[in-house]
Design a protein around this motif. Sequence first.
Motif, PDB file in Angstrom:
ATOM      1  N   ARG A  13      69.928  40.772  19.999  1.00 22.78           N
ATOM      2  CA  ARG A  13      71.003  39.825  20.330  1.00 22.78           C
ATOM      3  C   ARG A  13      70.908  39.384  21.783  1.00 22.78           C
ATOM      4  O   ARG A  13      71.112  38.209  22.099  1.00 22.78           O
ATOM      5  N   ARG A  14      70.587  40.320  22.664  1.00 24.37           N
ATOM      6  CA  ARG A  14      70.456  39.976  24.086  1.00 24.37           C
ATOM      7  C   ARG A  14      69.331  38.972  24.295  1.00 24.37           C
ATOM      8  O   ARG A  14      69.479  37.992  25.046  1.00 24.37           O
ATOM      9  N   ARG A  17      70.335  35.492  23.049  1.00 26.05           N
ATOM     10  CA  ARG A  17      71.248  34.854  24.003  1.00 26.05           C
ATOM     11  C   ARG A  17      70.490  34.354  25.230  1.00 26.05           C
ATOM     12  O   ARG A  17      70.742  33.252  25.726  1.00 26.05           O
ATOM     13  N   TYR A  54      78.018  31.543  17.632  1.00 23.81           N
ATOM     14  CA  TYR A  54      78.279  32.980  17.606  1.00 23.81           C
ATOM     15  C   TYR A  54      78.485  33.522  19.018  1.00 23.81           C
ATOM     16  O   TYR A  54      79.317  34.399  19.244  1.00 23.81           O
ATOM     17  N   TYR A  55      77.737  32.962  19.982  1.00 25.43           N
ATOM     18  CA  TYR A  55      77.798  33.462  21.352  1.00 25.43           C
ATOM     19  C   TYR A  55      78.728  32.664  22.258  1.00 25.43           C
ATOM     20  O   TYR A  55      79.291  33.219  23.211  1.00 25.43           O
ATOM     21  N   PHE A  56      78.878  31.367  22.008  1.00 20.77           N
ATOM     22  CA  PHE A  56      79.592  30.494  22.942  1.00 20.77           C
ATOM     23  C   PHE A  56      80.593  29.602  22.204  1.00 20.77           C
ATOM     24  O   PHE A  56      80.262  29.044  21.159  1.00 20.77           O
ATOM     25  N   SER A  65      77.423  29.313  31.540  1.00 15.57           N
ATOM     26  CA  SER A  65      76.758  30.613  31.486  1.00 15.57           C
ATOM     27  C   SER A  65      75.284  30.485  31.833  1.00 15.57           C
ATOM     28  O   SER A  65      74.713  31.337  32.527  1.00 15.57           O
ATOM     29  N   CYS A 129      82.261  34.509  32.480  1.00 18.21           N
ATOM     30  CA  CYS A 129      81.292  35.024  31.529  1.00 18.21           C
ATOM     31  C   CYS A 129      80.496  36.177  32.170  1.00 18.21           C
ATOM     32  O   CYS A 129      80.562  36.390  33.374  1.00 18.21           O
TER      33      CYS A 129
END
Length: 251
Positions: A13-14, A17, A54-56, A65, A129
């Motif tokens: 996931r990192r 992103r 999902y992230y933003f 970010s 963020c």
Amino acid sequence: MSPRSASVNEELRRRSRERLLQATVELVGERGYEATTLGDIAQRAGAARGLISYYFPGKHQLLQSAVHRLMHRTLQAALEREPRPTGPDAGRELLARAVDAILGLAHDEPLLMRTHMAGILTAPGFIQCPEQQRLAQLLRETVVAYGSADPDTDYPMLRALLMGSVVPMLLPGAQMPRVRLRAELFQRYGLDWELGVPPGERPPEGTTTRGRPGGGAARPSACCGVASAGRRRGHRRSAVGPVGGCGRWRS
């Protein structure tokens, strides 16, 4: 095949992103904000379009970010550049590097930084963020290294001064030169012109290589009301310039 562990999933996931943030910086820097779609960003990152949501929450948040990540990485690289500063003046070198890193980004990435600043001044405003928090921590550590006795006050002032210097560099049709803005910041903080990464231009007329007219390390007068944080060459200086004071300097 056994299921992936939680740590492996977190790392995936990192990385996803990070790829989205990097793709955003690249595309907005190349095409501008309006000409860059979320689909373009997902394609450049090699990710599904739905992963962005999902992230933003939206495109504005994604861009902020992404730029805060770029600023953090640029600042970190500048602060950690070899040779690492040591000795009693290490904090001064670190602050000079920080100033040069942020002004350098505005100089090198004007479209990206102009878009970023415009987004901060409009809805949804300033985004708290993880990337912004890492950038803030680095700047706060820099003012501590410089000698701040009150980083909770001095860090926001440094941030405000850097933002205030970036805007006139990016103002269409009325840009101020980086060398002039750097000279003002270096004078405020009593930094020698040779510290950090001096731009190719000569310092403005009337500003010596000691960072202020007349030479010598500048420091604020006692009326500025900022606690002194140490001594340099036999003089007391403020933690981080004339914060909240009259702004007058004396030797």
